[in-house]
Design a protein around this motif. Structure first.
Motif, short mmCIF file in Angstrom:
data_model
loop_
_atom_site.label_atom_id
_atom_site.label_comp_id
_atom_site.label_asym_id
_atom_site.label_seq_id
_atom_site.Cartn_x
_atom_site.Cartn_y
_atom_site.Cartn_z
N LEU A 83 0.83 -1.20 0.00
CA LEU A 83 0.00 0.00 0.00
C LEU A 83 0.88 1.26 0.00
O LEU A 83 0.62 2.21 -0.74
CB LEU A 83 -0.94 0.00 1.21
N LEU A 84 1.93 1.25 0.80
CA LEU A 84 2.85 2.40 0.82
C LEU A 84 3.55 2.57 -0.52
O LEU A 84 3.80 3.70 -0.96
CB LEU A 84 3.86 2.25 1.95
N VAL A 85 3.89 1.48 -1.18
CA VAL A 85 4.48 1.57 -2.52
C VAL A 85 3.50 2.24 -3.48
O VAL A 85 3.86 3.13 -4.25
CB VAL A 85 4.92 0.18 -3.04
N LEU A 86 2.24 1.83 -3.41
CA LEU A 86 1.21 2.44 -4.27
C LEU A 86 1.06 3.93 -3.96
O LEU A 86 0.99 4.76 -4.88
CB LEU A 86 -0.13 1.71 -4.10
N LEU A 87 1.01 4.27 -2.69
CA LEU A 87 0.92 5.69 -2.33
C LEU A 87 2.13 6.46 -2.85
O LEU A 87 1.99 7.56 -3.39
CB LEU A 87 0.81 5.85 -0.81
N ALA A 88 3.32 5.89 -2.70
CA ALA A 88 4.54 6.54 -3.18
C ALA A 88 4.52 6.71 -4.69
O ALA A 88 5.01 7.72 -5.21
CB ALA A 88 5.77 5.75 -2.75
N TYR A 89 3.97 5.77 -5.40
CA TYR A 89 3.87 5.87 -6.85
C TYR A 89 3.16 7.17 -7.23
O TYR A 89 3.54 7.85 -8.17
CB TYR A 89 3.12 4.66 -7.42
N TYR A 90 2.13 7.51 -6.48
CA TYR A 90 1.35 8.72 -6.74
C TYR A 90 1.78 9.92 -5.88
O TYR A 90 1.11 10.95 -5.87
CB TYR A 90 -0.14 8.45 -6.52
N ASP A 91 2.89 9.77 -5.15
CA ASP A 91 3.38 10.84 -4.26
C ASP A 91 2.32 11.28 -3.25
O ASP A 91 2.17 12.46 -2.95
CB ASP A 91 3.90 12.04 -5.04
N ILE A 92 1.59 10.31 -2.72
CA ILE A 92 0.61 10.58 -1.66
C ILE A 92 1.27 10.24 -0.34
O ILE A 92 1.64 9.09 -0.10
CB ILE A 92 -0.67 9.74 -1.86
N GLU A 93 1.44 11.23 0.50
CA GLU A 93 2.07 11.03 1.81
C GLU A 93 1.11 10.28 2.73
O GLU A 93 -0.10 10.51 2.69
CB GLU A 93 2.40 12.39 2.45
N PRO A 94 1.64 9.40 3.58
CA PRO A 94 0.77 8.72 4.55
C PRO A 94 -0.04 9.71 5.39
O PRO A 94 -1.18 9.42 5.75
CB PRO A 94 1.76 7.94 5.42
N GLU A 95 0.50 10.89 5.65
CA GLU A 95 -0.22 11.89 6.43
C GLU A 95 -1.57 12.22 5.81
O GLU A 95 -2.54 12.49 6.53
CB GLU A 95 0.62 13.16 6.62
N GLU A 96 -1.66 12.19 4.49
CA GLU A 96 -2.95 12.46 3.83
C GLU A 96 -3.97 11.39 4.21
O GLU A 96 -5.15 11.69 4.40
CB GLU A 96 -2.78 12.52 2.32
N VAL A 97 -3.53 10.15 4.30
CA VAL A 97 -4.42 9.06 4.71
C VAL A 97 -4.80 9.23 6.18
O VAL A 97 -5.96 9.05 6.55
CB VAL A 97 -3.78 7.68 4.44
N TYR A 98 -3.79 9.58 7.01
CA TYR A 98 -4.08 9.80 8.43
C TYR A 98 -5.12 10.91 8.59
O TYR A 98 -6.03 10.80 9.42
CB TYR A 98 -2.82 10.21 9.21
N GLN A 99 -5.00 11.97 7.80
CA GLN A 99 -5.98 13.07 7.87
C GLN A 99 -7.38 12.59 7.49
O GLN A 99 -8.36 12.99 8.11
CB GLN A 99 -5.55 14.23 6.97
N GLU A 100 -7.45 11.77 6.47
CA GLU A 100 -8.75 11.23 6.06
C GLU A 100 -9.36 10.38 7.17
O GLU A 100 -10.55 10.46 7.46
CB GLU A 100 -8.62 10.42 4.77
N LEU A 101 -8.52 9.58 7.82
CA LEU A 101 -9.03 8.76 8.93
C LEU A 101 -9.46 9.64 10.10
O LEU A 101 -10.48 9.36 10.74
CB LEU A 101 -7.96 7.76 9.38
#
Length: 118
Positions: A83-101
Motif C-alpha cells: 500500500l505504501l508503494v502504491l501511495l509513493a507511486y502517486y506521491d501521496i504522503e501517509p499523512e494524507e491518509v491519516y488526515q482522512e481517517l
C-alpha cells in the motif's frame, strides 16, 4: 540502538514506522541502482504495483479466514508495505491518509458512506 531503531521501538511509534518505511520507499523510487524489491516494483510500473497490492490483500483475507494470528500479522505487514508503494507511486504522503481517517473518526460508517453518495 540508533535513533531510528529507538523511534521504531518506542511506544506510540505506530505511524512512525509507516512514515520511515514510506521515506525509504520514496528514496528507492528515484531509480536507485541498488538491487532491491522496491526498486524492481517501480521499474515494472503501476500494473505490477497494483497486482501485488491486490495479491497481498487477498492473502490477508485468506489468512483472516484461517485465523492464525501470526499469519494475519505477516500478511497485514505485506499489505501495508505494498500500500505504501502504491501511495509513493502517486506521491501521496501517509499523512494524507491519516488526515482522512481523522476526518472520519467519530462518524458512523453508514453516515460517512452516505455523505459520499455511495
Amino acid at each position: 540502538m540508533n535513533s531510528t531503531d529507538e523511534t521504531i521501538a518506542s511506544p506510540g511509534a505506530h505511524s512512525a514506522i509507516l512514515d520511515l518505511l514510506y521515506q525509504v520507499i520514496q528514496e528507492r523510487k528515484s531509480g536507485s541502482t541498488e538491487k532491491s524489491y522496491t526498486v524492481s516494483l517501480f521499474r515494472k510500473g503501476l500494473d505490477t504495483i497494483l497486482k501485488k497490492t491486490g495479491e497481498e490483500a487477498f492473502e490477508l483475507v485468506i489468512a483472516g479466514k484461517g485465523g492464525k494470528r501470526e499469519e494475519i500479522v505477516y500478511e497485514a505487514g505485506d499489505l501495508l508495505y505494498h500500500l505504501l508503494v502504491l501511495l509513493a507511486y502517486y506521491d501521496i504522503e501517509p499523512e494524507e491518509v491519516y488526515q482522512e481517517l481523522r476526518r472520519r473518526f467519530g462518524i458512523s460508517g453508514i453516515a460517512e458512506k452516505e455523505s459520499r453518495g455511495s
